[in-house]
Design an enzyme around this catalytic site. Structure first.
Site, PDB file in Angstrom:
ATOM      1  CB  ALA A  46      -0.928   0.003   1.217  1.00 29.63           C
ATOM      2  CB  CYS A  47       2.096   3.721  -1.781  1.00 27.30           C
ATOM      3  SG  CYS A  47       1.445   3.769  -3.462  1.00 27.30           S
ATOM      4  CG  ASP A  48      -0.701   9.419  -0.476  1.00 26.64           C
ATOM      5  OD1 ASP A  48      -1.563   9.173   0.390  1.00 26.64           O
ATOM      6  OD2 ASP A  48      -0.473  10.567  -0.889  1.00 26.64           O
ATOM      7  CB  ILE A 107      -3.258   3.774   2.756  1.00 23.94           C
ATOM      8  CG1 ILE A 107      -1.747   3.639   2.547  1.00 23.94           C
ATOM      9  CG2 ILE A 107      -3.603   3.535   4.223  1.00 23.94           C
ATOM     10  CD1 ILE A 107      -0.928   4.648   3.295  1.00 23.94           C
ATOM     11  CB  SER A 111       1.977   0.320  -3.486  1.00 19.78           C
ATOM     12  OG  SER A 111       1.101   0.892  -4.433  1.00 19.78           O
TER      13      SER A 111
END
Length: 492
Positions: free
Chosen positions: A400-402, A434, A408
């Protein structure tokens, strides 16, 4: 140190504030990113067929106006509404935004990003009140008419009341930004942009502020510098080149070439953030590089036709209108050169032979510590003991990333290949924003600066924190944990 977290994060008001801002930026990103293809299509259409484009064609240029006036804002509104209340919320968001669009004389991107989620929230509250009271068999009638009546009210309200207010706010924002441009102070935005980026707030300023402003300017002028004030790949390129040539130890130097390719060609800027965090004083180089790049763009009077997402040099060149390539390339190279020189100076002044050995030993010790912690650390969030059964329970891993698209996606692809090569085809490795991590995820891998948000979004899921999406010791430990069962089975 990279590890699993179990909710025992210290109560830090600064971190909490940053997490909330990141979450807001993540929501904006989740609204914009799925529609980037449409924005790029509009940008390419503009670059090709407007009177000053590559292939001027009055007939083929006809869709440009309707797309930026109706299609793109409605896509944003629908996506924002869907994030709040599913497809029904998306419909409410689009209906609630049409009054803004019709009543305004400018593209209503800001209004769409407000009214889309707000309209969906309103229908969500209506549904919450009415659903327990609907008689069996009347669900479709009630649902359709509640959405219809609310939509009617939203159209009238946005056309008569809300629309003029948002238009006035939008005009004031544009005047303030244009005043900054007119005074030549636009490079000062780097004082905000660069620190925000390495704190993973880049999507708040880019997708939330600069892209909507850029689209409005591009609608009139065919291009905008706003698309370039935070997405320039030049500063990151210069930083990584300096770490490659003057880094304190071999591990850092060896990692830089791959990071350069991912950042500059792939457009995933998050790859250089850990380098800045590792040597915080290099933020000076990033600010100076970003400011010099903006100043160069202004000197040449260049812009892009749409937002480059990802911020790759290929995206920059593809969205550059005719006659602007020299200025765009110059801005990228100047930014890279300035950040390179300053970063190199910082690294040379702060390093010596003893420091090199200490840094290398520290990295090796960190790797050994990660290995020693093993499964007990990584399974702490689930309350497990690191048994083979616990290892076997992991069937879906989400990086997960922004935005759920850049770093990600890269991390998930690389880690998924490692597991497949080790015979763990039964473990599914995907990527997501996320706030959009699927409910069936068994484990989430996230950068340590985004850990608090990830824990808030999925409190009952194991969180593994890392410092880099590639080559992090925690990923080595996770790989060992997941492949140990396969090795044991093969031995039996």
């Amino acid at each position: 140190m990279s590890q699993s977290i179990d909710g025992g994060l210290p109560a830090d008001s600064g971190t909490s504030l940053r997490a909330r801002i990141q979450a807001f930026g993540g929501f904006l990103t989740a609204m914009v990113i799925p529609n980037v293809g449409a924005f790029i299509a509009w940008g390419l259409l503009t670059a090709l067929f407007i009177p000053t484009g590559w292939l001027p064609n009055e007939d083929l240029a006809e869709p440009i106006g309707p797309m930026i006036t109706y299609v793109l804002p409605l896509l944003l509104a629908f996506t924002g509404g869907k994030l709040v209340h599913g497809h029904r919320g998306g419909v409410a968001g689009a209906v609630g935004t049409i009054g803004l669009i019709v009543g305004a004389d400018i593209p209503m991107f800001l209004g769409a990003m407000i009214m889309g989620p707000l309209s969906a929230w309103l229908i969500k509250q209506v549904d919450r009140v009415l659903e327990p009271r609907i008689r069996s068999g009347f669900e479709m009638v009630v649902n359709n008419f509640t959405l219809g009546f609310l939509g009617l009210g939203l159209i009238v309200a946005t056309y008569r009341v809300i629309g003029p207010v948002i238009s006035a706010l939008n005009d004031q924002l544009l005047r303030a930004i244009n005043a900054l441009v007119d005074t030549g102070a636009l490079p000062l935005l780097s004082l905000l942009n660069e620190p925000a980026k390495v704190l993973f707030l880049n999507n708040v300023i880019d997708q939330g502020i600069y892209y909507p402003l850029g689209l409005q300017v591009a609608a009139d002028e065919g291009k905008s510098i706003f698309f370039m004030v935070a997405s320039n790949p030049g500063p990151g390129l210069g930083l990584l080149l300096a770490f490659w040539l003057f880094g304190h130890n071999r591990v850092i130097r060896d990692s830089a070439p791959g990071a350069i390719i991912i950042h500059f060609l792939g457009g995933i800027h998050e790859i250089y953030f850990p380098y800045v965090l590792m040597k915080p004083s290099t933020i000076i180089a990033m600010i100076a590089g970003g400011a010099s790049g903006i100043a160069t763009f202004m000197a040449f009077g260049v812009g892009l036709t749409a937002g480059p997402s990802p911020g790759s040099i290929f995206a920059y060149l593809a969205l550059t209108p005719p006659g602007d390539h020299v200025g765009v390339i110059a801005g990228v190279l100047v930014a890279a050169a300035v950040s390179f020189v300053i970063t190199a100076a910082i690294l040379k002044l702060s390093s010596n032979a003893d420091d090199d050995d200490a840094d290398l030993e520290e990295h090796a010790e960190r790797s050994r510590a990660m290995k020693a912690e093993g499964s007990a650390v990584l399974t702490g969030a689930m309350g497990g003991s690191g048994s083979d059964a616990a290892r076997g329970d992991v069937r879906r891993i989400v990086f997960a990333c922004d935005a759920g698209m850049g770093s990600s996606a890269m991390g998930a692809s690389a880690f998924g290949k490692r597991l497949r090569d080790a015979g763990r085809d039964d473990v599914r490795v995907t990527h997501a924003a996320i706030e959009s991590v699927p409910a069936d995820a068994d484990l989430v891998v996230v950068h340590q600066d985004l850990a608090r948000r990830a824990k808030a979004a999925r409190p009952n899921v194991e969180i593994v924190t890392i410092q880099s999406y590639l080559g992090d010791p925690a990923l080595d430990t996770l790989n060992d944990r997941l492949t140990e069962r396969t090795t044991s089975d093969a031995d039996q």
